[in-house]
Design an enzyme around this catalytic site. Sequence first.
Site: not given
Length: 313
Positions: A158-160
């Site tokens: 996830a590109k969190s």
Amino acid sequence: MSFSGTGKVWMNGTLVNWADATMHVASHIIHYGSGVFEGARCYKTPKGSACFRLDDHMRRLYDSARIYRMQYHLDQAALTTAVIDTIKANGLAACYIRPLIYRGCNTLGVNPLPCPTEALILVWEWGAYLGADALENGVDVRVSSWTRSAPNTFPAMAKSVANYANSGLIKMEAVLEGYSEGIALNPDGNLSEGSGQNLFIVRNDVIYTPPLAASVLPGITRDTIITLAQDMGFQVKEQNLPREMLYVADEAFFCGTAAEITPIRSVDKIPVGAGKRGPIATALQQAFFDAINGAVPDRHGWLTYVDVPVGTP
């Protein structure tokens, strides 16, 4: 990179002036990092402005939101249209694109579920991420003392927003010690990635890159490089790589939407190969820039053209 402070920002279906693009200080994202985002680019090509692999970026954005249980009321197609509308509204022939899905204001506490899911889209002009000469001359990097997160702690796929607190530590340490960038190891001591870039190493004409299980983001540019390299006849291996591979590599380079393809000329003050951009990185740069600039046929369907208003510089 600096902001002009002008132009339009898309916020939950409305284009607002840059100065008016605000959120409440009690928004959950501010206190707990509950947001996911993307970084994409629009390039000026001979056939007009074109976003590179926009659908893939937006798919990853919605994948990230799904992992973090954030369901936005617009679907992927509608938010993709909003990205294009925002580029048009700002009249930018080439720009960086930053959509963000995040938890807004309702209650303050670790539990984000009571907070509404909101979204915004920023676009701005952004040049070479690691410096104007980095694409040709390469950069000096160090192995960071900070490691990437262990599996089942933070989801690396996830590109969190929260994940980038780790990236900030890696970047600050490198810059304060005189390097352009840092390379993180994973919890097993194998190579992972840079603070915001995927990593490739060349040894005996074979191209290596750490696997997704090494706490790396599934980069869109990473996938592009693998595809282009295989098209060009190179052997590409995704496998665990020990730290010392950096010191015996013939070539090494970063890749990412911001960094594009940036050669690494030294690691921990040890020259990589000849200490300059190597032939494989050069060839991949040429193929990559030909693809993103529309200089060759779009064989992979990577370009989404944008009808930017006439007269745009």
